[in-house]
Design a protein around this motif. Structure first.
Motif, PDB file in Angstrom:
ATOM      1  N   ILE A  24      -9.879  -3.461 -81.203  1.00 29.09           N
ATOM      2  CA  ILE A  24      -8.661  -3.044 -81.890  1.00 29.09           C
ATOM      3  C   ILE A  24      -8.343  -4.057 -82.986  1.00 29.09           C
ATOM      4  N   LEU A  25      -8.244  -3.571 -84.209  1.00 31.99           N
ATOM      5  CA  LEU A  25      -7.961  -4.439 -85.356  1.00 31.99           C
ATOM      6  C   LEU A  25      -6.482  -4.347 -85.718  1.00 31.99           C
ATOM      7  N   SER A  26      -5.814  -5.495 -85.719  1.00 26.14           N
ATOM      8  CA  SER A  26      -4.417  -5.593 -86.141  1.00 26.14           C
ATOM      9  C   SER A  26      -4.368  -6.341 -87.470  1.00 26.14           C
ATOM     10  N   PRO A  27      -3.987  -5.679 -88.558  1.00 26.24           N
ATOM     11  CA  PRO A  27      -4.024  -6.336 -89.872  1.00 26.24           C
ATOM     12  C   PRO A  27      -2.951  -7.402 -90.076  1.00 26.24           C
ATOM     13  N   CYS A  28      -1.731  -7.160 -89.531  1.00 22.67           N
ATOM     14  CA  CYS A  28      -0.628  -8.085 -89.809  1.00 22.67           C
ATOM     15  C   CYS A  28       0.523  -7.789 -88.844  1.00 22.67           C
ATOM     16  N   GLY A  29       1.538  -8.629 -88.883  1.00 20.04           N
ATOM     17  CA  GLY A  29       2.657  -8.516 -87.955  1.00 20.04           C
ATOM     18  C   GLY A  29       3.559  -7.342 -88.244  1.00 20.04           C
ATOM     19  N   ILE A  30       3.798  -7.036 -89.498  1.00 20.71           N
ATOM     20  CA  ILE A  30       4.565  -5.858 -89.894  1.00 20.71           C
ATOM     21  C   ILE A  30       3.916  -5.274 -91.139  1.00 20.71           C
ATOM     22  N   LEU A  31       3.741  -3.971 -91.138  1.00 18.83           N
ATOM     23  CA  LEU A  31       3.142  -3.297 -92.291  1.00 18.83           C
ATOM     24  C   LEU A  31       3.935  -3.624 -93.549  1.00 18.83           C
ATOM     25  N   GLY A  32       3.239  -4.147 -94.559  1.00 21.87           N
ATOM     26  CA  GLY A  32       3.903  -4.570 -95.787  1.00 21.87           C
ATOM     27  C   GLY A  32       4.039  -6.071 -95.904  1.00 21.87           C
ATOM     28  N   TYR A  33       3.792  -6.785 -94.815  1.00 23.66           N
ATOM     29  CA  TYR A  33       3.809  -8.250 -94.885  1.00 23.66           C
ATOM     30  C   TYR A  33       2.611  -8.777 -95.661  1.00 23.66           C
ATOM     31  N   GLY A  34       1.534  -8.000 -95.681  1.00 25.18           N
ATOM     32  CA  GLY A  34       0.340  -8.408 -96.408  1.00 25.18           C
ATOM     33  C   GLY A  34      -0.634  -9.171 -95.525  1.00 25.18           C
ATOM     34  N   PHE A  35      -1.905  -9.198 -95.950  1.00 25.59           N
ATOM     35  CA  PHE A  35      -2.948  -9.906 -95.218  1.00 25.59           C
ATOM     36  C   PHE A  35      -4.102 -10.172 -96.174  1.00 25.59           C
ATOM     37  N   PRO A  36      -4.897 -11.223 -95.933  1.00 21.03           N
ATOM     38  CA  PRO A  36      -6.036 -11.505 -96.819  1.00 21.03           C
ATOM     39  C   PRO A  36      -7.096 -10.408 -96.688  1.00 21.03           C
ATOM     40  N   GLU A  37      -7.524  -9.893 -97.809  1.00 20.56           N
ATOM     41  CA  GLU A  37      -8.521  -8.821 -97.798  1.00 20.56           C
ATOM     42  C   GLU A  37      -9.819  -9.278 -97.150  1.00 20.56           C
ATOM     43  N   GLU A  38     -10.166 -10.538 -97.356  1.00 24.36           N
ATOM     44  CA  GLU A  38     -11.401 -11.071 -96.758  1.00 24.36           C
ATOM     45  C   GLU A  38     -11.316 -11.050 -95.232  1.00 24.36           C
ATOM     46  N   SER A  39     -10.157 -11.419 -94.681  1.00 19.69           N
ATOM     47  CA  SER A  39      -9.983 -11.388 -93.229  1.00 19.69           C
ATOM     48  C   SER A  39     -10.108  -9.969 -92.705  1.00 19.69           C
ATOM     49  N   PHE A  40      -9.463  -9.048 -93.405  1.00 24.95           N
ATOM     50  CA  PHE A  40      -9.506  -7.647 -92.982  1.00 24.95           C
ATOM     51  C   PHE A  40     -10.936  -7.129 -92.998  1.00 24.95           C
ATOM     52  N   ASN A  41     -11.665  -7.457 -94.035  1.00 25.72           N
ATOM     53  CA  ASN A  41     -13.061  -7.009 -94.129  1.00 25.72           C
ATOM     54  C   ASN A  41     -13.910  -7.620 -93.022  1.00 25.72           C
ATOM     55  N   ASN A  42     -13.604  -8.855 -92.635  1.00 29.42           N
ATOM     56  CA  ASN A  42     -14.308  -9.467 -91.504  1.00 29.42           C
ATOM     57  C   ASN A  42     -14.101  -8.644 -90.235  1.00 29.42           C
ATOM     58  N   GLY A  43     -12.890  -8.161 -90.063  1.00 32.73           N
ATOM     59  CA  GLY A  43     -12.606  -7.316 -88.911  1.00 32.73           C
ATOM     60  C   GLY A  43     -13.290  -5.968 -89.005  1.00 32.73           C
ATOM     61  N   VAL A  44     -13.286  -5.363 -90.185  1.00 39.50           N
ATOM     62  CA  VAL A  44     -13.901  -4.045 -90.380  1.00 39.50           C
ATOM     63  C   VAL A  44     -15.403  -4.105 -90.112  1.00 39.50           C
ATOM     64  N   LYS A  45     -16.036  -5.220 -90.468  1.00 41.59           N
ATOM     65  CA  LYS A  45     -17.478  -5.366 -90.258  1.00 41.59           C
ATOM     66  C   LYS A  45     -17.854  -5.324 -88.781  1.00 41.59           C
ATOM     67  N   GLN A  46     -16.878  -5.558 -87.918  1.00 41.56           N
ATOM     68  CA  GLN A  46     -17.144  -5.515 -86.477  1.00 41.56           C
ATOM     69  C   GLN A  46     -17.044  -4.093 -85.908  1.00 41.56           C
ATOM     70  N   ASN A  47     -16.820  -3.110 -86.783  1.00 41.56           N
ATOM     71  CA  ASN A  47     -16.710  -1.708 -86.372  1.00 41.56           C
ATOM     72  C   ASN A  47     -15.650  -1.502 -85.290  1.00 41.56           C
ATOM     73  N   PRO A  48     -14.409  -1.735 -85.623  1.00 39.68           N
ATOM     74  CA  PRO A  48     -13.345  -1.527 -84.627  1.00 39.68           C
ATOM     75  C   PRO A  48     -13.230  -0.064 -84.230  1.00 39.68           C
ATOM     76  N   ASP A  49     -12.668   0.166 -83.042  1.00 39.81           N
ATOM     77  CA  ASP A  49     -12.451   1.521 -82.551  1.00 39.81           C
ATOM     78  C   ASP A  49     -11.079   2.053 -82.938  1.00 39.81           C
ATOM     79  N   LEU A  50     -10.198   1.172 -83.351  1.00 35.56           N
ATOM     80  CA  LEU A  50      -8.821   1.538 -83.683  1.00 35.56           C
ATOM     81  C   LEU A  50      -8.256   0.509 -84.652  1.00 35.56           C
ATOM     82  N   ILE A  51      -7.504   0.993 -85.644  1.00 30.70           N
ATOM     83  CA  ILE A  51      -6.667   0.109 -86.462  1.00 30.70           C
ATOM     84  C   ILE A  51      -5.225   0.491 -86.176  1.00 30.70           C
ATOM     85  N   ALA A  52      -4.462  -0.464 -85.705  1.00 30.92           N
ATOM     86  CA  ALA A  52      -3.056  -0.213 -85.378  1.00 30.92           C
ATOM     87  C   ALA A  52      -2.197  -1.287 -86.013  1.00 30.92           C
ATOM     88  N   VAL A  53      -0.994  -0.894 -86.417  1.00 32.57           N
ATOM     89  CA  VAL A  53      -0.086  -1.848 -87.047  1.00 32.57           C
ATOM     90  C   VAL A  53       1.347  -1.454 -86.736  1.00 32.57           C
TER      91      VAL A  53
END
Length: 471
Positions: A24-53
């Motif tokens: 499960i990939l969690s991008p940030c604490g609240i949608l709109g707070y923002g997150f580093p794109e590089e970190s997010f891509n690191n998570g996406v490369k792991q093929n998550p089963d769910l993105i929740a925020v």
């Protein structure tokens, strides 16, 4: 058969059921707070089963719910969702948003959906979408109140029909059940109204048969983004790994590390009991939890225990407009004035009340916030003042905007030229960082409903609307 079992995250070998590790990939604490794109891509490369925020909170008070406005800007939400949707669409995995727009009422859901439609149209995406509304009808609340099915959540006032009538917006904090219902109906994108923070993360694994105690505890950790890491922040991504009898968390940013102490400490986050956590239709007992450092940046957690209560309760939140506010921000540096500031402020109050004898003194409040002296702790402040300057906020709350602004202007001018003892100069006492100095804030809201309601069905308060967006 193997494909079906794998698609349900279950592999059966003989008589033994083995749960696949769910990501499960969690991008940030609240949608709109923002997150580093590089970190997010690191998570996406792991093929998550769910993105929740999670997208909401009551931390900012009742204003966002009462006024029907978002916690963050449209631009910030669109920036985050653009990255999330690209990944979710390409991976073909569920995307779940909790407490849309901040407070999760219909205006917040609709605001979020307008942004979503823009992104989908611009990128030619297609999602089977469920919007789950959390708005509660006043007559429903009155009926529950009449049948003694409503009680205060903590040290708050008893609810009355009069308070219900004055309330402009009421929402219920949904659990996992409405989200699971939408998932079972084949929805990939689920936009929830007001929701229990961990629910957006826990619903999908619970629907697949994972242990609800572990799923809720993992959701509790993931909903704040990388706040459980060192250094902690809500503006970065974290990955959760859920197995049959454990979960693990690890930041997607190599500059952050999850430690036993940081993850255990976040388990205590926003709780009034050291190891019991309550939510809609659930109780989580974490007394026997064990934390293990798996790698320098990854922690494993076991023995989170889910308890099903006898009565299913849902938290209701309601806000009403009660006043209007005008305020002034100013600085004071004269040590003689600072030394006598509280006395001076009381004299100013008395002057204003006397001057406006034609206005009911109970229809407005004059509040002085003295930052640098006791602006945060107020009368409970223990530290002796040691500074050389003070920021003062003259805060006027009144029954209408005109009265608030009139009282504020008189307070400001009176304090500006107040002749306190031993004053050396007749110039102004206050330094103003803004012009105009007086700022009309507008309506002021308060929580009129912060109560639990007993429900017969976990889904009875929540309306699901499905549609195909894009294509």
């Amino acid at each position: 058969i193997l494909y079906i079992l794998l698609s349900n995250n279950i592999i059966k070998k003989g008589m033994v059921k083995i749960m696949k590790e769910l990501k499960i990939l969690s991008p940030c604490g609240i949608l709109g707070y923002g997150f580093p794109e590089e970190s997010f891509n690191n998570g996406v490369k792991q093929n998550p089963d769910l993105i929740a925020v999670d997208a909401g909170s009551t931390d900012a008070g009742p204003h966002k719910l009462g006024a029907g406005v978002g916690i963050v800007s449209k631009r910030a939400v669109k920036k985050d969702l653009s990255l999330i949707f690209k990944a979710g669409y390409e991976l073909g995995i569920p995307i779940i948003i909790g407490s849309a727009g901040g407070s999760g009422a219909k205006p917040h859901n609709d605001w979020t959906m307008n942004i979503i439609r823009e992104i989908v149209k611009e990128n030619n995406y297609k999602f089977k979408t469920a919007v789950i509304y959390a708005d509660i009808d006043k007559n429903y609340v009155k009926k529950k109140l009449l049948n003694s099915k409503v009680k205060p959540l903590g040290p708050v006032h008893e609810l009355t029909e009069d308070l219900i009538d004055k309330t402009t917006s009421i929402v219920g904090q949904m659990g996992v059940e409405p989200i699971i219902k939408a998932l079972n109906e084949g929805c990939q994108l689920i936009v929830c109204g007001r929701a229990y923070d961990p629910a957006a993360f826990a619903a999908y694994p619970i629907s697949l048969g994972y242990d609800p105690g572990l799923a809720f505890h993992l959701g509790k950790i993931l909903e704040c983004g990388a706040l459980c890491a060192e250094p902690g922040t809500t503006r970065d991504c974290i990955m959760g790994y859920l197995g049959e009898d454990y979960f693990e968390v690890e930041p997607c940013n190599p500059e952050r590390k999850c430690k036993i102490t940081s993850v255990a400490a976040h388990t205590l986050y926003e709780k009034d009991h050291p190891y019991i956590l309550y939510g809609p239709g659930m109780e989580l007992n974490l007394k026997d939890c064990e934390f293990e450092q798996i790698t320098p940046s990854r922690v494993r957690v076991t023995k989170s225990k889910y308890i099903k209560p006898n009565i299913y309760t849902i938290k209701m939140e309601g806000a009403a407009k009660v006043a209007y506010r005008t305020f002034v921000v100013a600085g004071i540096r004269d040590p003689l004035m600072i030394e006598n500031l509280e006395m001076i402020e009381e004299n100013v109050k008395e002057t204003i009340i006397s001057h406006y004898s034609d206005i009911d003194k109970n229809s407005y409040k004059i509040i002085f916030h003295n930052y640098g002296i006791n602006g945060v702790m107020g009368s409970q402040e223990q530290e002796k003042f040691k500074g050389h300057e003070v920021c003062i906020i003259i805060d006027i709350v009144a029954s209408d905007q005109e009265t608030a602004s009139a009282i504020c202007a008189s307070c400001r001018s009176t304090l500006l030229h107040y002749g306190y003892p031993n004053r050396k100069s007749t110039a102004g006492n206050l330094a103003f960082p803004f012009a105009p100095s007086d700022i009309e804030f507008g309506p002021v809201y308060k929580f009129t409903i912060y109560h639990l309601v007993n429900v017969d069905d976990p889904n009875e308060l929540f309306k699901i609307e499905k549609e195909i967006i894009g294509g």
